[in-house]
Motif scaffolding. Sequence first.
Motif, short mmCIF file in Angstrom:
data_model
loop_
_atom_site.label_atom_id
_atom_site.label_comp_id
_atom_site.label_asym_id
_atom_site.label_seq_id
_atom_site.Cartn_x
_atom_site.Cartn_y
_atom_site.Cartn_z
N GLU A 1 -2.69 -9.09 -1.76
CA GLU A 1 -3.88 -8.75 -0.98
C GLU A 1 -4.32 -9.94 -0.14
O GLU A 1 -4.68 -9.79 1.04
CB GLU A 1 -5.00 -8.31 -1.91
N ASP B 1 -1.96 -10.32 2.76
CA ASP B 1 -2.25 -9.36 3.84
C ASP B 1 -3.37 -9.89 4.73
O ASP B 1 -3.32 -9.76 5.96
CB ASP B 1 -2.65 -8.01 3.25
N LYS B 2 -4.40 -10.47 4.11
CA LYS B 2 -5.50 -11.05 4.90
C LYS B 2 -5.00 -12.20 5.77
O LYS B 2 -5.39 -12.34 6.93
CB LYS B 2 -6.60 -11.55 3.96
N MET C 1 0.85 -1.19 0.00
CA MET C 1 0.00 0.00 0.00
C MET C 1 0.88 1.23 0.00
O MET C 1 1.79 1.37 0.81
CB MET C 1 -0.91 -0.02 1.24
N ASP D 1 -0.89 -13.74 -4.27
CA ASP D 1 -1.62 -12.49 -4.36
C ASP D 1 -1.33 -11.67 -3.09
O ASP D 1 -1.67 -12.10 -2.00
CB ASP D 1 -3.12 -12.78 -4.46
N PRO E 1 0.81 -4.22 5.05
CA PRO E 1 1.94 -4.54 4.16
C PRO E 1 3.28 -4.12 4.74
O PRO E 1 4.27 -4.85 4.64
CB PRO E 1 1.61 -3.76 2.88
#
Length: 609
Positions: A137, A140-141, A1, A135, A214
Amino acid sequence: MTTSTRNKAKKPGLVESTRSLRYLPRFFQMIWNTSNLLFVANVGSRLVKSVLPVLMLWLGKLIIDEVVVQMSMEAPIYSRIWWLLGWELFLAIISDVLNRGITLFDTLLGDLYANKSSIELIEQAAKMDLAQFEDPEFYDKLERARRQTTGRVSLMTMVLGQLQDIITVLSLITGLIVFEPWLVILLLFAIIPSFLNEAHFSRSSYSLVRSWTPERRKLDYLRYIGASDATAKEIKLFGLSSFLASRFRKLADKYYQANRKLAIRRTVWGSVYHIIGDCAYYGAYILIILRTVGGLLTLGDLTFLSGSFSRLRNQLQSIFSRFSRITEYALYLQDYFSFMDIEANMHINEGNKPMPPIIRAGFTFDKVGFKYPGSDEWAVRNISFTLRAGEKLALVGENGAGKTTLVKLLARLYDPNEGNIFLDGINIKEYDLAQYRYAIGVIFQDYVRYYFTAADNISIGDISKINDQDQIEMAAVNSLADPVIQGLPKKYEQVLGKRFAEGKDLSGGEWQKVALARAYMKDAKLLILDEPTATLDARAEFQAFERFAELTTGKTAVIISHRFSTVRMANRILVLKHGEILELGTHQQLLDQEGLYAELFQLQAAGYQ
């Protein structure tokens, strides 16, 4: 980010924060499933504890009033005072025992919940596709969810503590209403501003932590590579210590400054609203004193009301403050459950077909194409060929040609973006995924060095046989790892690697033999070796492939190798370039074509002349 994106990260509003409380029933269901006996004991202890404060305050009032009465008598009678003191002592002991019991139950439930949630996270991660792990994203999850597997039981403590305090507050408010209803209004005036302030900054704190996920992953990564046995050699040789420390310091300072700004604002405004609460409290205290001096209240009433108001103020402040923290923690809890609810993208049919006991026709690629997640470039495309049953196929090509991608598709670690792969005329998506993968033995060039025992390292190839020592040793013999292991102090029970006490490290070639043994742990229908002898010396490589040829007689196998002495052992050779098939044939056929294969073979052969 990016910084601009982070600055624009939306702070959750009060409605959204409150909506996160919908995860609490699911959370408590997990705790109940963890240990319903401990949970019931915890709740029961808190219910009893919740009514003790008002009972002890009331006993204190009765004791003071009785002392005043006895002071006015010529011959004091102490029996009633001792009786009341005895009851107060009894309640104090009960309160202390319950406090210790609640702490014990919280601790035990916390450990059990951390274990259970960690196991569920591991199992959920195992269901995800390999493409999802690539991925950012998604990662991050995963990182946010991983952080919620520990310490989240404090949310249980807060919620149960909230219910306990609410019962206590209701009993204390009843006493205030009987004597001085105005005190309740002053109390609310003292508490509500502080609650709104805490709720605001709790949402801001969550927004900050979430938006910096991130960067916190980067900090963890820098911390790991800066102090790890896996990177120690290069850090020393290349003098990377100062570089890594500087990069860590720069990123950590940015996070510190952002957090510092929020912490200062939270402290300043919290102090302002706390002063308002103090003024309201002492205003109520003055009212009680005036009533007592005026003869409207007894000294016992003064003690009860001042104690009740003080305790109510603290309890309500705790309730409101805890509510904002509960909504904040519930937002973090949302991170865990949102990850647990992610569905794998890989296509899995219900009523999957069982794997055939014998491969009859083989594997067929029909115009297969694949892009890695987040990439616009095709890793492989227009791939069409048949891997015949019992055939040994070698994949050749320069780095980045798509060789490893092809075998990952074959092992169904990915599904193609276009085209299909068939096994005996049936799309491999139709087969039971677990059975399909179990039928394939794969060793990748970036195999994992597990810091387990030698036996465990090998049994990972077929974990269902972790206790089958004969099979483990046979696999080691087949991969030429047995002599290496026999030379270790504890042989097959020797922990490998230097991370743990008494561990013994191996050379690169020795580690590769152990990893290769995993491929021989099960009677795989398809064996895939991706650069299986890259770190072996010439003699060991020759012995390994001689053994491989012997053990895979009549079996289907795929070999990726840059060494043409190995490639020549294959029945056919498939040459890839830029993700597409360039040549396909036997060693002699490809030499006769005088194409890329012949060119690479001659270049390598010239190096030995």
